[in-house]
Scaffold this motif. Structure first.
Motif, mmCIF file in Angstrom:
data_model
loop_
_atom_site.group_PDB
_atom_site.id
_atom_site.type_symbol
_atom_site.label_atom_id
_atom_site.label_comp_id
_atom_site.label_asym_id
_atom_site.label_seq_id
_atom_site.Cartn_x
_atom_site.Cartn_y
_atom_site.Cartn_z
ATOM 1 N N VAL A 238 -11.754 19.638 32.681
ATOM 2 C CA VAL A 238 -11.073 18.665 33.111
ATOM 3 C C VAL A 238 -11.066 18.025 31.117
ATOM 4 C CG1 VAL A 238 -11.897 17.687 35.076
ATOM 5 C CG2 VAL A 238 -13.568 17.599 33.487
ATOM 6 N N GLU A 239 -11.797 18.928 30.780
ATOM 7 C CA GLU A 239 -11.773 19.090 28.822
ATOM 8 C C GLU A 239 -10.138 18.288 28.571
ATOM 9 O OE1 GLU A 239 -13.924 19.324 27.380
ATOM 10 O OE2 GLU A 239 -14.998 19.665 29.074
ATOM 11 N N GLU A 240 -9.405 18.734 29.271
ATOM 12 C CA GLU A 240 -7.937 18.208 28.811
ATOM 13 C C GLU A 240 -7.858 17.553 28.192
ATOM 14 O OE1 GLU A 240 -3.158 18.441 29.522
ATOM 15 O OE2 GLU A 240 -4.234 20.095 30.052
ATOM 16 N N ASP A 241 -8.667 16.238 30.026
ATOM 17 C CA ASP A 241 -8.312 14.954 30.019
ATOM 18 C C ASP A 241 -9.180 14.160 29.238
ATOM 19 O OD1 ASP A 241 -6.246 14.355 33.098
ATOM 20 O OD2 ASP A 241 -7.810 16.102 33.343
ATOM 21 N N ILE A 242 -10.508 14.836 28.939
ATOM 22 C CA ILE A 242 -11.715 14.455 27.921
ATOM 23 C C ILE A 242 -10.822 14.133 26.243
ATOM 24 C CG2 ILE A 242 -13.672 14.918 27.486
ATOM 25 C CD1 ILE A 242 -14.217 13.498 29.590
ATOM 26 N N GLU A 243 -10.767 15.227 26.021
ATOM 27 C CA GLU A 243 -10.002 15.402 25.229
ATOM 28 C C GLU A 243 -8.289 14.077 24.188
ATOM 29 O OE1 GLU A 243 -9.917 15.589 20.694
ATOM 30 O OE2 GLU A 243 -11.071 16.580 22.407
ATOM 31 N N GLU A 244 -8.071 13.497 25.954
ATOM 32 C CA GLU A 244 -7.073 13.165 25.644
ATOM 33 C C GLU A 244 -7.782 11.531 25.546
ATOM 34 O OE1 GLU A 244 -3.992 10.394 28.562
ATOM 35 O OE2 GLU A 244 -4.370 12.061 29.176
ATOM 36 N N MET A 245 -8.639 10.975 26.261
ATOM 37 C CA MET A 245 -9.239 10.076 26.376
ATOM 38 C C MET A 245 -10.148 9.900 24.816
ATOM 39 S SD MET A 245 -11.536 10.182 30.042
ATOM 40 C CE MET A 245 -10.835 10.689 31.700
ATOM 41 N N ARG A 246 -10.526 10.821 24.387
ATOM 42 C CA ARG A 246 -11.673 10.993 23.392
ATOM 43 C C ARG A 246 -10.491 10.688 22.501
ATOM 44 N NH1 ARG A 246 -16.433 9.809 23.241
ATOM 45 N NH2 ARG A 246 -18.234 11.380 24.262
ATOM 46 N N ALA A 247 -9.244 11.291 21.933
ATOM 47 C CA ALA A 247 -8.493 11.280 20.976
ATOM 48 C C ALA A 247 -7.065 9.042 20.626
ATOM 49 C CB ALA A 247 -6.862 11.333 21.064
ATOM 50 N N GLU A 248 -7.565 8.479 22.524
ATOM 51 C CA GLU A 248 -7.746 7.579 22.764
ATOM 52 C C GLU A 248 -8.311 6.384 21.775
ATOM 53 O OE1 GLU A 248 -6.763 4.077 26.111
ATOM 54 O OE2 GLU A 248 -6.717 6.090 26.562
ATOM 55 N N GLU A 249 -9.365 6.743 22.447
ATOM 56 C CA GLU A 249 -10.797 6.435 21.693
ATOM 57 C C GLU A 249 -11.023 6.482 20.618
ATOM 58 O OE1 GLU A 249 -15.590 6.228 22.193
ATOM 59 O OE2 GLU A 249 -14.125 7.917 22.468
ATOM 60 N N GLN A 253 -10.183 3.065 18.207
ATOM 61 C CA GLN A 253 -12.226 1.917 17.588
ATOM 62 C C GLN A 253 -12.274 0.507 16.970
ATOM 63 O OE1 GLN A 253 -13.704 5.576 15.166
ATOM 64 N NE2 GLN A 253 -14.446 5.926 17.056
ATOM 65 N N SER A 254 -10.809 1.077 16.041
ATOM 66 C CA SER A 254 -11.175 -0.727 15.538
ATOM 67 C C SER A 254 -10.951 -1.959 16.733
ATOM 68 C CB SER A 254 -10.245 -0.544 14.681
ATOM 69 O OG SER A 254 -8.770 -0.194 15.008
ATOM 70 N N GLU A 255 -9.809 -1.146 17.507
ATOM 71 C CA GLU A 255 -9.016 -2.640 18.619
ATOM 72 C C GLU A 255 -10.012 -2.289 20.262
ATOM 73 O OE1 GLU A 255 -5.224 -2.539 17.061
ATOM 74 O OE2 GLU A 255 -5.823 -1.287 18.309
ATOM 75 N N SER A 256 -11.146 -1.675 19.531
ATOM 76 C CA SER A 256 -12.245 -1.407 20.862
ATOM 77 C C SER A 256 -12.730 -2.938 21.472
ATOM 78 C CB SER A 256 -13.142 -0.940 20.697
ATOM 79 O OG SER A 256 -14.241 -2.042 19.825
ATOM 80 N N GLN A 407 -7.010 2.129 26.402
ATOM 81 C CA GLN A 407 -7.933 1.520 26.445
ATOM 82 C C GLN A 407 -8.727 -0.576 26.458
ATOM 83 O OE1 GLN A 407 -8.780 2.857 29.299
ATOM 84 N NE2 GLN A 407 -10.767 1.731 29.996
ATOM 85 N N GLY A 408 -8.259 -0.587 25.005
ATOM 86 C CA GLY A 408 -9.112 -1.786 24.278
ATOM 87 C C GLY A 408 -8.591 -2.597 24.789
ATOM 88 N N PRO A 409 -6.493 -2.499 24.122
ATOM 89 C CA PRO A 409 -5.899 -4.361 24.683
ATOM 90 C C PRO A 409 -5.187 -4.323 26.147
ATOM 91 C CG PRO A 409 -5.128 -2.254 23.978
ATOM 92 C CD PRO A 409 -6.536 -2.191 23.576
ATOM 93 N N ARG A 410 -6.043 -2.492 26.622
ATOM 94 C CA ARG A 410 -5.127 -3.199 28.553
ATOM 95 C C ARG A 410 -5.647 -4.423 29.140
ATOM 96 N NH1 ARG A 410 -6.255 1.696 30.255
ATOM 97 N NH2 ARG A 410 -4.477 2.530 29.558
ATOM 98 N N PRO A 411 -7.019 -4.677 28.914
ATOM 99 C CA PRO A 411 -7.174 -5.510 30.403
ATOM 100 C C PRO A 411 -7.211 -7.109 29.701
ATOM 101 C CG PRO A 411 -8.725 -4.057 30.138
ATOM 102 C CD PRO A 411 -8.347 -3.796 29.100
ATOM 103 N N ALA A 412 -7.063 -7.465 28.353
ATOM 104 C CA ALA A 412 -6.405 -8.364 27.831
ATOM 105 C C ALA A 412 -5.263 -8.671 28.021
ATOM 106 C CB ALA A 412 -6.100 -8.883 26.705
ATOM 107 N N ALA A 413 -3.876 -7.415 27.956
ATOM 108 C CA ALA A 413 -2.925 -7.253 28.122
ATOM 109 C C ALA A 413 -1.570 -7.830 29.763
ATOM 110 C CB ALA A 413 -2.219 -5.908 27.619
ATOM 111 N N MET A 414 -3.263 -7.213 30.318
ATOM 112 C CA MET A 414 -3.152 -7.331 31.610
ATOM 113 C C MET A 414 -2.865 -8.739 32.458
ATOM 114 S SD MET A 414 -1.510 -5.139 33.355
ATOM 115 C CE MET A 414 -2.009 -4.038 35.453
ATOM 116 N N SER A 415 -4.057 -8.911 31.613
ATOM 117 C CA SER A 415 -4.287 -10.759 31.889
ATOM 118 C C SER A 415 -2.945 -11.282 31.489
ATOM 119 C CB SER A 415 -5.605 -11.085 31.592
ATOM 120 O OG SER A 415 -6.394 -10.502 31.654
ATOM 121 N N ILE A 416 -2.614 -11.307 30.609
ATOM 122 C CA ILE A 416 -1.504 -11.763 30.392
ATOM 123 C C ILE A 416 -0.579 -12.101 31.154
ATOM 124 C CG2 ILE A 416 0.118 -12.321 28.307
ATOM 125 C CD1 ILE A 416 -2.204 -12.465 26.011
ATOM 126 N N ALA A 417 0.170 -10.977 31.192
ATOM 127 C CA ALA A 417 1.458 -9.937 32.180
ATOM 128 C C ALA A 417 0.864 -10.900 33.256
ATOM 129 C CB ALA A 417 1.241 -8.777 31.667
#
Length: 559
Positions: A238-249, A253-256, A407-417
């Motif tokens: 599962v390292e590939e998935d973990i690395e993708e999430m780490r890159a996203e994180e 980070q400034s928009e967590s 991950q950071g803005p997704r919940p707010a974006a889903m709420s507005i949409a």
């Protein structure tokens, strides 16, 4: 091809998706269940009113009470959809879905006990509570599925959301016919059956893991995220998935902790937010709800009998289920943008045919042969309209909103949409009957909207197939950088153009000096040489001495 297409679809991932999409089945069921027993519910309201006040209620007042029962569902959906982001961040995606089932059970019990309590106010309150439940589902379920699905299956599994909605609609249409539960005694049971998806999800979902993205990025629980991924992927790799999430994180980070206000004000995120909102509008303002709510009356006005019109409406639900199944493998082969364009284009064509069928009835209604031919045209046009809705606008807006944000803005974006989606749903449901003033041209406004949405999708919507969340975000960042670079290059190019235009119209001494300036390396040339798109504008060149100056010439002196 099939093995390659469904690579990564494990048993436990399938189980988790099945448990989650029960929330979307709840949404579809409660959207369609209120339409079939309309006459029975109105008769119940008349009886209650007469028992209370000792007099009959007018037909107009009954229609208004029934419209409250229909529309209050959408009002609850707005509230639930708007709260989805807050619930998802506080309780998690899975935790929010589990808590939401309490509302589902309460709302179903209220609706089911309406006749026993002899109070139509209980029906209103039950519809409102189940609307909040469905609004939360439309926000939480797509978010959860997009976060647990592997990259190559994200599109196809996202389409399962719409499949569950269409199955719920079809089940409500079938159970609502007079031979089953569409009777004076059966309609409370029909409404109360909404308790089944809620209880079933409460039984199935606890076994499923929380979203690994939520665990790793939001909660910083890396070991729990690894455990969840190992179960979902049925593998320890599962390292590939973990690395993708780490890159996203790292990228976010400034928009967590992105609030709705920050999301709207962010220059980078404003473009995907606008796309997400317009995609939701393209689903609701396409006219599909007008077809769902009024298909029976539309078929009757086209010349079908009452019984044939009801079975044709059930056929619409069956076709939507079938076409949604077909679109699942197409989603990750063809792409979201392409399917959405096909869907909007097909709906536009068949909406014109629906208008033509209505006009034929108006102009040739006295010719029986024309009535028969027009009835077939109306049915085929309506079914074609539904087919192309299922291909694109039915599922893609729910999915692409979750894909456009990290991950950071997704919940707010889903709420507005989702809030926009429910508001448009409410507007169409309330406004379409008032469009009777347009008579046979009532579908033309939807045709105009479909044309606008097709152009917007073609011009602005990016393809998200097989792209990570970070790659999708970089499209919009690159767009902002490219516009800035284009402005710079145009500015620098205009200086060079001015030099060329002035050449031959200024004294040679000044011309030579400008030539030297043009040949000197641009101060940003070393940056451009590193691979920027502007490298061809100002290439670095070696400096060379200016040419010798010719003897001066004085105008009109002959020297």
């Amino acid at each position: 091809m099939a093995c390659k297409l469904f690579k990564g679809l494990t048993f436990f991932l399938s189980y988790a998706i099945l448990a989650a999409v029960l929330g979307m089945l709840q949404f579809g069921y409660n959207t369609g269940v209120i339409n079939a027993p309309e006459v029975n519910i109105e008769n119940f309201m008349k009886d209650v009113y007469k028992d209370r006040y000792g007099e009959d209620i007018s037909d107009d007042s009954v229609k208004k009470l029934y419209s409250v029962a229909v529309s209050i569902f959408a009002i609850g959906g707005m509230l639930g959809g708007f709260s989805g982001g807050i619930i998802a961040n506080r309780f998690g995606r899975k935790g929010g879905l589990l808590l939401n089932n309490v509302l589902g059970i309460v709302g179903a019990c209220l609706m089911g006990c309406t006749k026993i309590a002899h109070a139509y106010e209980m029906l209103f309150f039950g519809r409102f509570v189940i609307g909040v439940n469905c609004g939360l589902n439309t926000s939480l379920v797509p978010m959860y599925i997009s976060e647990i699905a592997p990259l190559n299956l994200r599109g196809g599994l996202g389409t399962v959301n719409q499949l569950a909605v269409t199955v719920g609609l079809l089940v409500s249409q079938v159970l609502g016919i007079e031979q089953i539960l569409g009777t004076n005694d059966g309609w409370p049971v029909l409404l109360g059956l909404a308790i089944c998806p809620a209880i079933l999800q409460l039984l199935l979902l606890p076994v499923c893991p929380e979203s690994p993205r939520y665990l790793l990025i939001t909660k910083q629980w890396e070991e729990e995220a690894r455990k969840a991924l190992r179960r979902l992927r049925a593998s320890n790799q599962v390292e590939e998935d973990i690395e993708e999430m780490r890159a996203e994180e790292r990228a976010q980070q400034s928009e967590s902790t992105i609030s709705m206000t920050e999301l709207i004000c962010s220059p980078t995120l404003r473009a995907p937010l606008i796309i997400g909102v317009v995609m939701q509008l393209s689903q609701q303002l396409s006219g599909i709800n007008a077809v769902f709510y009024y298909s029976t009356s539309l078929f009757i006005s086209s010349g079908l009998t009452d019984e044939s019109a009801k079975f044709a409406s059930i056929g619409i639900g069956a076709i939507m289920v079938g076409m949604t199944l077909i679109s699942i493998p197409l989603m990750d082969r063809t792409g979201r943008r392409t399917l959405h364009l096909y869907g909007l284009g097909g709906m536009f064509i068949f909406s014109i045919f629906i208008t033509i069928s209505l006009l034929i009835k108006a102009f040739f209604g006295y010719v029986q042969e024309m009535i028969d031919w027009m009835s077939y045209l109306s049915v085929v046009s309506t079914l074609g309209f539904v087919v192309f809705f299922a291909v694109g606008p039915g599922s893609i807006p729910w999915m692409i909103t979750a894909e456009l944000f990290s991950q950071g803005p997704r919940p707010a974006a889903m709420s507005i949409a989702v809030l926009v989606n429910w508001m448009a749903n409410f507007t169409v449901g309330i406004g379409f009957p008032s469009m009777d003033s347009l008579e046979n041209y009532k579908f033309l406004p939807f045709s105009a909207f479909l044309a606008i949405f097709w152009i917007f999708t073609y011009k602005r919507v990016p393809e998200t197939k097989n792209k990570t969340f970070e790659e999708i975000l970089s499209i919009f960042r690159h767009g902002n950088d490219s516009r800035s670079s284009l402005r710079d290059s145009r500015l620098y190019g205009s200086v060079l153009n001015c030099v060329n235009a002035l050449e031959g119209h200024i004294p040679p001494a000044e011309s030579a000096a400008l030539m030297v300036a043009e040949e000197k390396p641009h101060p940003d040339s070393f940056v451009f040489a590193a691979g920027s798109e502007r490298s061809s504008i100002a290439p670095a060149q070696p400096e060379r001495p200016p040419p010798p100056l010719p003897p001066p010439r004085f105008p009109n002196s002959g020297v």
